[in-house]
Design an enzyme around this catalytic site. Structure first.
Site, PDB file in Angstrom:
ATOM      1  N   HIS A 137       8.061 -10.943 -11.638  1.00  0.00           N
ATOM      2  CA  HIS A 137       6.973 -10.361 -12.423  1.00  0.00           C
ATOM      3  C   HIS A 137       7.478  -9.832 -13.756  1.00  0.00           C
ATOM      4  CE1 HIS A 137       4.993 -10.405  -8.478  1.00  0.00           C
ATOM      5  NE2 HIS A 137       3.856 -10.370  -9.142  1.00  0.00           N
ATOM      6  N   LYS A 141       5.573  -4.043 -14.282  1.00  0.00           N
ATOM      7  CA  LYS A 141       4.985  -3.911 -12.941  1.00  0.00           C
ATOM      8  C   LYS A 141       5.510  -2.653 -12.269  1.00  0.00           C
ATOM      9  CE  LYS A 141       3.917  -6.396  -8.717  1.00  0.00           C
ATOM     10  NZ  LYS A 141       2.531  -5.904  -8.810  1.00  0.00           N
TER      11      LYS A 141
HETATM   12  N1  LIG Z   1      -5.340  -7.431  -5.754  1.00  0.00           N
HETATM   13  C1  LIG Z   1      -4.849  -8.048  -6.846  1.00  0.00           C
HETATM   14  O1  LIG Z   1      -5.051  -9.266  -7.069  1.00  0.00           O
HETATM   15  C2  LIG Z   1      -4.056  -7.230  -7.821  1.00  0.00           C
HETATM   16  C3  LIG Z   1      -3.679  -7.765  -9.069  1.00  0.00           C
HETATM   17  C4  LIG Z   1      -2.998  -6.959  -9.985  1.00  0.00           C
HETATM   18  C5  LIG Z   1      -2.716  -5.646  -9.641  1.00  0.00           C
HETATM   19  N2  LIG Z   1      -3.063  -5.170  -8.416  1.00  0.00           N
HETATM   20  C6  LIG Z   1      -2.856  -3.768  -8.042  1.00  0.00           C
HETATM   21  O2  LIG Z   1      -3.934  -3.039  -8.636  1.00  0.00           O
HETATM   22  C7  LIG Z   1      -3.472  -1.744  -9.043  1.00  0.00           C
HETATM   23  C8  LIG Z   1      -3.692  -1.588 -10.553  1.00  0.00           C
HETATM   24  O3  LIG Z   1      -2.897  -2.535 -11.211  1.00  0.00           O
HETATM   25  P1  LIG Z   1      -2.789  -2.560 -12.784  1.00  0.00           P
HETATM   26  O4  LIG Z   1      -1.835  -3.624 -13.101  1.00  0.00           O
HETATM   27  O5  LIG Z   1      -4.138  -2.563 -13.393  1.00  0.00           O
HETATM   28  O6  LIG Z   1      -2.105  -1.133 -13.024  1.00  0.00           O
HETATM   29  P2  LIG Z   1      -2.195  -0.217 -14.342  1.00  0.00           P
HETATM   30  O7  LIG Z   1      -2.279  -1.076 -15.552  1.00  0.00           O
HETATM   31  O8  LIG Z   1      -1.101   0.772 -14.207  1.00  0.00           O
HETATM   32  O9  LIG Z   1      -3.593   0.527 -14.210  1.00  0.00           O
HETATM   33  C9  LIG Z   1      -3.891   1.467 -13.229  1.00  0.00           C
HETATM   34  C10 LIG Z   1      -5.040   2.302 -13.761  1.00  0.00           C
HETATM   35  O10 LIG Z   1      -5.484   3.178 -12.738  1.00  0.00           O
HETATM   36  C11 LIG Z   1      -5.823   4.396 -13.352  1.00  0.00           C
HETATM   37  N3  LIG Z   1      -5.795   5.472 -12.378  1.00  0.00           N
HETATM   38  C12 LIG Z   1      -4.730   6.012 -11.753  1.00  0.00           C
HETATM   39  N4  LIG Z   1      -5.131   6.950 -10.890  1.00  0.00           N
HETATM   40  C13 LIG Z   1      -6.485   6.991 -10.984  1.00  0.00           C
HETATM   41  C14 LIG Z   1      -7.474   7.762 -10.359  1.00  0.00           C
HETATM   42  N5  LIG Z   1      -7.145   8.690  -9.438  1.00  0.00           N
HETATM   43  N6  LIG Z   1      -8.775   7.541 -10.677  1.00  0.00           N
HETATM   44  C15 LIG Z   1      -9.116   6.615 -11.575  1.00  0.00           C
HETATM   45  N7  LIG Z   1      -8.209   5.830 -12.218  1.00  0.00           N
HETATM   46  C16 LIG Z   1      -6.918   6.030 -11.910  1.00  0.00           C
HETATM   47  C17 LIG Z   1      -4.790   4.586 -14.442  1.00  0.00           C
HETATM   48  O11 LIG Z   1      -5.291   5.429 -15.440  1.00  0.00           O
HETATM   49  P3  LIG Z   1      -4.274   6.164 -16.472  1.00  0.00           P
HETATM   50  O12 LIG Z   1      -3.687   5.059 -17.273  1.00  0.00           O
HETATM   51  O13 LIG Z   1      -5.199   7.030 -17.264  1.00  0.00           O
HETATM   52  O14 LIG Z   1      -3.306   6.898 -15.626  1.00  0.00           O
HETATM   53  C18 LIG Z   1      -4.627   3.166 -14.969  1.00  0.00           C
HETATM   54  O15 LIG Z   1      -5.519   2.898 -16.050  1.00  0.00           O
HETATM   55  C19 LIG Z   1      -2.005  -1.674  -8.619  1.00  0.00           C
HETATM   56  O16 LIG Z   1      -1.926  -1.100  -7.333  1.00  0.00           O
HETATM   57  C20 LIG Z   1      -1.584  -3.137  -8.562  1.00  0.00           C
HETATM   58  O17 LIG Z   1      -0.498  -3.343  -7.710  1.00  0.00           O
HETATM   59  C21 LIG Z   1      -3.724  -5.932  -7.514  1.00  0.00           C
END
Ligand SMILES: NC(=O)c1ccc[n+]([C@@H]2O[C@H](COP(=O)([O-])OP(=O)(O)OC[C@H]3O[C@@H](n4cnc5c(N)ncnc54)[C@H](OP(=O)(O)O)[C@@H]3O)[C@@H](O)[C@H]2O)c1
Length: 251
Positions: A137, A141
């Site tokens: 990745h 990540k």
């Molecule tokens: N299922 C799938 O296909 C898939 C694909 C990609 C990622 N994921 C997973 O999805 C999650 C997010 O991934 P990402 O790449 O988008 O991560 P990211 O870019 O770090 O975004 C996470 C977001 O969640 C917000 N957040 C954190 N705590 C929160 C809360 N209590 N309430 C509301 N918002 C909150 C953060 O806000 P702040 O920036 O303001 O802290 C940030 O904007 C991870 O667990 C990742 O492993 C899953």
């Protein structure tokens, strides 16, 4: 809002996946994006009044179960993208959703190609003597091993157990370079600029190996799976894990 479209809210809307999901719901037919929440807003206060039927949850690993419980309590159907929801937690969500006559889905990876790679790995698990996973990745990540790597390992182990076969031998302890053994299947995590999301599942038996490889070049690969998952959650009861249930009822 058209009468047959699904009203959706996104939690974690400023993250990478949440931002993509918002764009997707705005342009894919059949959805109305009625609310989107970053971490600066307490979604619990207003989501029940937003008109959303389904909530797409994409926040921080470890928060998915708690958020899904809170969504069910408020009458919303959760589609949990966030990594780290365990099998026991999925079972608990299923019971809560059925009691509330709601549906939902826990989806460790929305890519249909990744889903097929995991299904093929389950099939191969019965016929080889060992398996290792290499997941690669981009360097931003947050987690390692990836949720998809851990889910693939879990599925390989479960497939062998269900077939009445012994678990693969885990790597010898004390050699970190042999990878992080999840359920006895070593996972090797690579983080490098230039990568997006890639995984290889390697199987070995005497005289032969099999490599299953999936490569993602952009979040566009999540779009069709997100559509199927939200449609599934909007119309079914109980909480399933993985894209399988949503793919099988594709219409
Ligand atoms: N299922 C799938 O296909 C898939 C694909 C990609 C990622 N994921 C997973 O999805 C999650 C997010 O991934 P990402 O790449 O988008 O991560 P990211 O870019 O770090 O975004 C996470 C977001 O969640 C917000 N957040 C954190 N705590 C929160 C809360 N209590 N309430 C509301 N918002 C909150 C953060 O806000 P702040 O920036 O303001 O802290 C940030 O904007 C991870 O667990 C990742 O492993 C899953």
């Amino acid at each position: 809002m058209s009468s047959d479209s699904i009203a959706v809210a996104v939690i974690g809307a400023r993250g990478k996946l949440g931002r993509f999901a918002c764009e997707w719901f705005a342009r894919a037919p059949g959805f109305d994006l009625v609310a989107s929440y970053g971490s600066d807003v307490d979604w619990r206060r207003s989501i029940a009044d937003s008109g959303a039927r389904v909530a797409f949850e994409a926040t921080r690993a470890g928060l998915g179960f708690e958020h899904a419980c809170e969504l069910l309590e408020r009458g919303l159907r959760p589609v949990v993208a966030t990594s780290g929801v365990s099998i026991a937690e999925t079972t608990e969500l299923d019971a809560r959703a059925r009691a509330a006559q709601l549906g939902g889905l826990v989806v460790p990876n929305f890519s249909i190609g990744a889903w097929l790679m995991m299904r093929m790995a389950e099939e191969a698990a019965r016929w080889f003597e060992g398996a290792e996973i290499v997941e690669l990745h981009h360097p931003r990540k947050a987690d390692a091993p990836s949720g998809t790597g851990a889910e693939t390992a879990r599925r390989i182990v479960a497939a062998r157990r269900d077939a009445g076969l012994a678990a693969f031998d885990p790597p010898s302890p004390g050699f970190p370079a042999r990878g992080a053994a999840r359920d006895g299947v070593p996972i090797h995590s690579v983080r490098l600029p230039g990568l997006y999301a890639h995984q290889e599942v390697l199987f070995g038996a005497v005289g032969e190996t099999l490599a299953l490889r999936h490569d993602m070049a952009s979040p566009e690969a999540f779009g069709p799976g997100i559509t199927l998952a939200v449609r599934y959650a909007a119309t079914n009861s109980g909480v399933q894990r993985g894209l399988g249930a949503a793919l099988e009822r594709r219409d």
